[in-house]
Design an enzyme around this catalytic site. Structure first.
Site, PDB file in Angstrom:
ATOM      1  N   ASP A 173      16.732  19.510 -26.286  1.00  0.00           N
ATOM      2  CA  ASP A 173      18.184  19.348 -26.161  1.00  0.00           C
ATOM      3  C   ASP A 173      18.476  19.262 -24.671  1.00  0.00           C
ATOM      4  OD1 ASP A 173      20.942  19.305 -26.664  1.00  0.00           O
ATOM      5  OD2 ASP A 173      21.073  21.490 -26.608  1.00  0.00           O
TER       6      ASP A 173
ATOM      7  N   GLU B 272      17.439  14.834 -28.443  1.00  0.00           N
ATOM      8  CA  GLU B 272      18.802  14.528 -28.879  1.00  0.00           C
ATOM      9  C   GLU B 272      19.371  13.440 -27.992  1.00  0.00           C
ATOM     10  OE1 GLU B 272      23.131  16.651 -29.679  1.00  0.00           O
ATOM     11  OE2 GLU B 272      21.398  17.890 -29.234  1.00  0.00           O
TER      12      GLU B 272
ATOM     13  N   ASP C  97      21.174  26.718 -26.898  1.00  0.00           N
ATOM     14  CA  ASP C  97      20.404  25.571 -26.408  1.00  0.00           C
ATOM     15  C   ASP C  97      19.055  25.456 -27.111  1.00  0.00           C
ATOM     16  OD1 ASP C  97      22.197  24.565 -24.268  1.00  0.00           O
ATOM     17  OD2 ASP C  97      21.841  26.552 -23.415  1.00  0.00           O
TER      18      ASP C  97
END
Length: 172
Positions: free
Chosen positions: A12, A72, A144
């Protein structure tokens, strides 16, 4: 014949905090390996922060013997300068596993939410809840890292479908 477990790192990306999570996928079974957050020094020059991300994500891939990576995709912010900086961070994060020879898949935030929670507009608490449910050995996971584990889970689920589709195309 049993499938060999595949180690997947989910990422991420962020310039301040990049979450990472490693899982092992063996058939339909998922097993938590590790997770964490890479935090480049905020006072460092921009280029040094990007190098920090590249080096640390690369080290995580090597330390955990990752076979594949998933990242992502960037969503567009209202602020174009912020979007551009996030794009730079994402590039550094993507290059680390690619440099190590790993295939790197990309998934949209809505697809990740749908794959993990079942709804494309889930919030962070719902994602964290489902990550904890799917990977109980992970324990408490901060946002996160939970998002990164969700990316890895999505890749584990979708890679099976993509492999089956490729096999069917090959047989046709």
């Amino acid at each position: 014949m049993a499938n060999e477990p595949i180690r997947i790192i989910g990422l991420d990306p962020g310039l301040r905090r990049t979450g990472w999570g490693v899982i092992a996928a063996e058939g339909a079974r998922l097993r938590w390996i590790a997770h964490g957050v890479v935090t480049p020094p905020e006072a460092a020059p921009f280029a040094e922060r990007l190098v920090h991300l590249l080096d640390h994500v690369g080290a995580v891939c090597a330390a955990h013997g990752c076979d594949e990576a998933a990242v992502e995709e960037v969503f567009v912010n209202v602020n174009p300068a912020s979007t551009l900086k996030l794009g730079h961070a994402r590039a550094a994060v993507m290059l680390a596993p690619a440099k190590a020879g790993l295939a790197v898949a990309e998934y949209s935030p809505n697809l990740i939410k749908k794959a993990v929670v079942g709804a494309g507009h889930a919030d962070k608490s719902q994602i964290a809840f489902m990550v904890k449910r799917l990977l109980p050995a992970a324990g408490e996971v901060k946002a996160d890292a939970a998002d990164a584990l969700a990316v890895a889970i999505t890749h584990a689920q979708l890679r099976k479908r993509n492999l089956l589709e490729a096999m069917h195309r090959g047989a046709a």
